[in-house]
Design a protein around this motif. Structure first.
Motif, PDB file in Angstrom:
ATOM      1  N   ALA A   1       0.778  -1.167  -0.034  1.00  0.00           N
ATOM      2  CA  ALA A   1      -0.101   0.084  -0.026  1.00  0.00           C
ATOM      3  C   ALA A   1       0.809   1.155  -0.126  1.00  0.00           C
ATOM      4  O   ALA A   1       0.682   2.390  -0.591  1.00  0.00           O
ATOM      5  CB  ALA A   1      -0.748  -0.114   1.235  1.00  0.00           C
ATOM      6  N   LEU A   2       1.852   1.422   0.642  1.00  0.00           N
ATOM      7  CA  LEU A   2       2.694   2.449   0.994  1.00  0.00           C
ATOM      8  C   LEU A   2       3.324   2.623  -0.410  1.00  0.00           C
ATOM      9  O   LEU A   2       3.542   3.743  -0.832  1.00  0.00           O
ATOM     10  CB  LEU A   2       3.942   2.309   1.885  1.00  0.00           C
ATOM     11  CG  LEU A   2       4.908   3.388   2.142  1.00  0.00           C
ATOM     12  CD1 LEU A   2       4.197   4.609   2.637  1.00  0.00           C
ATOM     13  CD2 LEU A   2       5.779   2.976   3.266  1.00  0.00           C
ATOM     14  N   ALA A   3       4.099   1.708  -0.968  1.00  0.00           N
ATOM     15  CA  ALA A   3       4.652   1.701  -2.345  1.00  0.00           C
ATOM     16  C   ALA A   3       3.613   2.143  -3.399  1.00  0.00           C
ATOM     17  O   ALA A   3       3.946   3.116  -4.210  1.00  0.00           O
ATOM     18  CB  ALA A   3       5.235   0.211  -2.865  1.00  0.00           C
ATOM     19  N   ALA A   4       2.393   1.835  -3.301  1.00  0.00           N
ATOM     20  CA  ALA A   4       1.599   2.193  -4.396  1.00  0.00           C
ATOM     21  C   ALA A   4       1.040   3.958  -4.230  1.00  0.00           C
ATOM     22  O   ALA A   4       0.840   4.446  -5.205  1.00  0.00           O
ATOM     23  CB  ALA A   4       0.263   1.510  -4.199  1.00  0.00           C
ATOM     24  N   LEU A   5       0.952   4.241  -2.839  1.00  0.00           N
ATOM     25  CA  LEU A   5       0.835   5.466  -2.560  1.00  0.00           C
ATOM     26  C   LEU A   5       1.724   6.420  -3.005  1.00  0.00           C
ATOM     27  O   LEU A   5       1.683   7.596  -3.475  1.00  0.00           O
ATOM     28  CB  LEU A   5       0.119   5.732  -1.113  1.00  0.00           C
ATOM     29  CG  LEU A   5      -0.847   5.035  -0.674  1.00  0.00           C
ATOM     30  CD1 LEU A   5      -1.365   4.849   0.875  1.00  0.00           C
ATOM     31  CD2 LEU A   5      -2.356   5.793  -1.436  1.00  0.00           C
TER      32      LEU A   5
ATOM     33  N   HIS B   1       2.228   6.865  -6.994  1.00  0.00           N
ATOM     34  CA  HIS B   1       1.105   7.385  -7.671  1.00  0.00           C
ATOM     35  C   HIS B   1       1.165   8.567  -7.898  1.00  0.00           C
ATOM     36  O   HIS B   1       1.385   9.454  -6.770  1.00  0.00           O
ATOM     37  CB  HIS B   1      -0.454   7.041  -7.294  1.00  0.00           C
ATOM     38  CG  HIS B   1      -1.522   7.356  -7.919  1.00  0.00           C
ATOM     39  ND1 HIS B   1      -2.059   8.211  -8.267  1.00  0.00           N
ATOM     40  CD2 HIS B   1      -2.314   6.294  -8.555  1.00  0.00           C
ATOM     41  CE1 HIS B   1      -3.204   8.166  -8.940  1.00  0.00           C
ATOM     42  NE2 HIS B   1      -3.204   6.934  -9.308  1.00  0.00           N
ATOM     43  N   PRO B   2       0.944   9.310  -9.097  1.00  0.00           N
ATOM     44  CA  PRO B   2       1.164  10.744  -9.078  1.00  0.00           C
ATOM     45  C   PRO B   2       0.052  11.832  -8.410  1.00  0.00           C
ATOM     46  O   PRO B   2       0.445  13.009  -8.345  1.00  0.00           O
ATOM     47  CB  PRO B   2       1.091  10.993 -10.746  1.00  0.00           C
ATOM     48  CG  PRO B   2       0.285   9.836 -11.395  1.00  0.00           C
ATOM     49  CD  PRO B   2       0.567   8.729 -10.422  1.00  0.00           C
ATOM     50  N   ALA B   3      -1.003  11.131  -8.021  1.00  0.00           N
ATOM     51  CA  ALA B   3      -2.034  12.093  -7.523  1.00  0.00           C
ATOM     52  C   ALA B   3      -2.243  11.727  -6.412  1.00  0.00           C
ATOM     53  O   ALA B   3      -3.170  12.150  -5.481  1.00  0.00           O
ATOM     54  CB  ALA B   3      -3.129  11.812  -8.311  1.00  0.00           C
ATOM     55  N   THR B   4      -1.188  11.042  -5.424  1.00  0.00           N
ATOM     56  CA  THR B   4      -1.325  10.846  -3.842  1.00  0.00           C
ATOM     57  C   THR B   4       0.055  11.132  -3.359  1.00  0.00           C
ATOM     58  O   THR B   4       1.211  10.999  -4.169  1.00  0.00           O
ATOM     59  CB  THR B   4      -1.869   9.555  -3.715  1.00  0.00           C
ATOM     60  OG1 THR B   4      -0.750   8.454  -4.132  1.00  0.00           O
ATOM     61  CG2 THR B   4      -3.151   9.067  -4.270  1.00  0.00           C
TER      62      THR B   4
ATOM     63  N   GLY C   1      -5.683  -8.225  -0.274  1.00  0.00           N
ATOM     64  CA  GLY C   1      -5.164  -8.718  -1.445  1.00  0.00           C
ATOM     65  C   GLY C   1      -5.100  -7.718  -2.742  1.00  0.00           C
ATOM     66  O   GLY C   1      -4.353  -7.843  -3.624  1.00  0.00           O
ATOM     67  N   ARG C   2      -5.702  -6.714  -2.699  1.00  0.00           N
ATOM     68  CA  ARG C   2      -5.634  -5.632  -3.619  1.00  0.00           C
ATOM     69  C   ARG C   2      -4.947  -4.385  -3.060  1.00  0.00           C
ATOM     70  O   ARG C   2      -5.501  -3.186  -3.498  1.00  0.00           O
ATOM     71  CB  ARG C   2      -7.145  -5.231  -4.131  1.00  0.00           C
ATOM     72  CG  ARG C   2      -7.926  -6.613  -4.801  1.00  0.00           C
ATOM     73  CD  ARG C   2      -8.963  -6.253  -5.511  1.00  0.00           C
ATOM     74  NE  ARG C   2      -8.936  -5.069  -6.019  1.00  0.00           N
ATOM     75  CZ  ARG C   2      -9.987  -4.054  -6.398  1.00  0.00           C
ATOM     76  NH1 ARG C   2     -11.175  -4.401  -6.006  1.00  0.00           N
ATOM     77  NH2 ARG C   2      -9.955  -3.073  -6.990  1.00  0.00           N
ATOM     78  N   ALA C   3      -4.251  -4.534  -2.026  1.00  0.00           N
ATOM     79  CA  ALA C   3      -3.561  -3.223  -1.390  1.00  0.00           C
ATOM     80  C   ALA C   3      -3.004  -2.565  -2.383  1.00  0.00           C
ATOM     81  O   ALA C   3      -2.767  -1.344  -2.322  1.00  0.00           O
ATOM     82  CB  ALA C   3      -2.526  -3.930  -0.280  1.00  0.00           C
ATOM     83  N   ALA C   4      -2.048  -3.078  -3.509  1.00  0.00           N
ATOM     84  CA  ALA C   4      -1.630  -2.291  -4.516  1.00  0.00           C
ATOM     85  C   ALA C   4      -2.527  -1.462  -5.259  1.00  0.00           C
ATOM     86  O   ALA C   4      -2.092  -0.628  -5.797  1.00  0.00           O
ATOM     87  CB  ALA C   4      -1.000  -3.228  -5.527  1.00  0.00           C
ATOM     88  N   ASP C   5      -3.720  -1.490  -5.225  1.00  0.00           N
ATOM     89  CA  ASP C   5      -4.761  -0.643  -5.990  1.00  0.00           C
ATOM     90  C   ASP C   5      -5.505   0.543  -4.993  1.00  0.00           C
ATOM     91  O   ASP C   5      -6.315   1.102  -5.321  1.00  0.00           O
ATOM     92  CB  ASP C   5      -6.168  -1.564  -6.114  1.00  0.00           C
ATOM     93  CG  ASP C   5      -5.802  -2.685  -7.263  1.00  0.00           C
ATOM     94  OD1 ASP C   5      -4.681  -2.542  -7.866  1.00  0.00           O
ATOM     95  OD2 ASP C   5      -6.441  -3.765  -7.160  1.00  0.00           O
ATOM     96  N   VAL C   6      -4.706   0.566  -3.804  1.00  0.00           N
ATOM     97  CA  VAL C   6      -5.244   1.591  -2.714  1.00  0.00           C
ATOM     98  C   VAL C   6      -5.133   3.027  -3.328  1.00  0.00           C
ATOM     99  O   VAL C   6      -6.067   3.737  -3.048  1.00  0.00           O
ATOM    100  CB  VAL C   6      -4.135   1.478  -1.494  1.00  0.00           C
ATOM    101  CG1 VAL C   6      -3.104   1.993  -1.752  1.00  0.00           C
ATOM    102  CG2 VAL C   6      -5.101   2.475  -0.427  1.00  0.00           C
ATOM    103  N   ALA C   7      -4.181   3.458  -4.107  1.00  0.00           N
ATOM    104  CA  ALA C   7      -4.220   4.883  -4.586  1.00  0.00           C
ATOM    105  C   ALA C   7      -5.302   5.042  -5.685  1.00  0.00           C
ATOM    106  O   ALA C   7      -6.090   6.125  -5.427  1.00  0.00           O
ATOM    107  CB  ALA C   7      -2.893   4.966  -5.530  1.00  0.00           C
TER     108      ALA C   7
END
Length: 406
Positions: free
Chosen positions: A22-26, A29-32, A106-112
């Motif tokens: 989740a941290l890596a995804a956030l 992401h350019p908007a978070t 399981g979808r933590a990568a989609d958090v952004a």
């Protein structure tokens, strides 16, 4: 200065396996942008109060997360995304605390993508689904989606030992006798007596052990291990070993335990005597009476126990007023305990007196049957196990009356 097109996120870190993704995804992401990784609820609320954050991403079973925390975050404009490893099991508790959006771990990568699609209103459903069925009912929606949960019965009463523990254990025993799986929880923050009354010689507090499971996120798997089995139908979560350990049960913990326990059957909670709010208490820290207030707020039925003597009835009348202040519109089952002819008044006299304080017609009387109580106490057994008595029959009648309301 952060661009208005960027969503500022607070991530509450508890060491869960999904957090690095989740941290890596956030961060990518350019908007978070991640403003801070908070360590607990107090840190989260303190950071949110600065007004710099838009969204909080946290474990849905975070210790201390309750309706008050979610409301406070909403007042600061922070929307909440709860991440869970078991969405179906988490939904009832999330609904009770007002958590609108859930994300499968399981979808933590989609958090952004989830946080950037949230509406401006913290209480509104998400525009895009975070789960196949992500939108939870409004706060206190309360029903399990995959079946009818058990009921939570909170037994409360004012100071003066009116018989809360005796009534709670008697109700739990009668429910079990009728073939219903039942859990008796000792949640008295001033030092419970359920274990002593039932002859349970165990130095390990079930309540404190369960609180640690909630904090670690393992309550779903390990909760049965902290319960004492009294029969095939009755289990007990013992109370605090010493009154000074109440602070180890953080706000929201008891509500989480009760929500989990009701999936397996009926739940009876023995509570403390006081629901008074200390005006000098720090709102960011637990208060002693929060445990009792939390039990009453989570209950489907409140049984209010008072003594039949003049002092007991006066305290019972005040308790009715206090309960109405805490839970407006909730009609408790009022139990006048130790009713006896030597007091000089009839049941109808007591009903008329209590009616002026909002008791209505839900007043029940338990006789002063000290021999039956003594037999149960001396043998460390439930009232229903100590033989037929006028008191056990009256408890059965009380339970019959409560069943009419289901």
């Amino acid at each position: 200065m952060v661009s208005p097109d960027v969503t500022v996120v607070l991530l509450v870190s508890t060491g869960a396996a999904w957090e690095p993704r989740a941290l890596a995804a956030l961060q990518e992401h350019p908007a978070t942008v991640v403003l801070k990784r908070c360590v607990d609820v107090a840190d989260l609320l303190a950071t949110a109060s600065t007004g710099q954050a838009d969204v909080a991403v946290l474990p849905a079973d975070l210790a201390g997360l309750d309706a008050g925390v979610v409301d406070e975050l909403g007042r600061t404009g922070v929307r909440v995304v709860g991440v869970t490893t078991d969405p179906a099991a988490t939904r009832p508790l999330a609904a009770r605390v007002g958590l609108v959006t859930l994300l499968d771990a399981g979808r933590a990568a989609d958090v952004a993508g989830v946080v950037t699609s949230l509406p401006a209103d913290p209480t509104a459903p998400p525009a895009a689904p975070a789960l196949p069925d992500p939108t939870l009912p409004a706060p206190h929606g309360g029903a399990a989606a995959d079946g009818v949960p058990g009921r939570v019965v909170a037994v409360w009463g004012p100071a003066g030992a009116p018989g809360r523990t005796t009534v709670a254990s008697a109700l739990a025993g009668e429910l079990a006798r009728r073939g219903l799986g039942t859990l008796l929880v000792d949640a008295d923050p001033y030092g419970g007596a359920v274990a002593q009354q039932l002859g349970i010689l165990d130095e390990v507090s079930g309540l404190l052990a369960a609180a640690r499971l909630v904090a670690s996120g393992t309550v779903a798997e390990r909760f049965p291990g902290v319960q004492r089995r009294l029969s095939d139908r009755l289990r007990v979560v013992t109370g605090l070993p010493r009154p000074d350990r109440w602070a180890e049960v953080r706000p929201g913990t008891l509500a989480a335990l009760l929500e989990h326990a009701r999936r397996d059957g009926q739940v009876v909670v023995d509570t403390g005597f006081s629901i008074e709010v200390d005006p000098a208490a720090d709102p960011a820290r637990p208060a002693r009476n929060d445990l009792t207030r939390e039990a009453l707020e989570a209950a489907d039925d409140v049984v209010l126990v008072g003594g039949a003597d003049p002092v007991g009835l006066a305290r019972l009348a005040r308790a009715l007023t206090d309960l109405d202040d805490l839970l407006p519109g909730v009609a408790p089952r009022v139990v006048v305990n130790r009713m006896r002819p030597t007091l000089g008044w009839r049941e109808s006299d007591v009903v008329d007196m209590l009616a002026g304080f909002g008791a209505g017609s839900g007043v029940h009387f338990l006789p002063d049957d000290q021999p039956a109580v003594d037999r149960a106490l001396v043998s460390g057994r439930l009232l229903v196990e100590s033989g037929d008595s006028s008191l056990s029959r009256a408890v059965g009648a009380l339970l019959d009356a409560m069943a009419v309301r289901r």
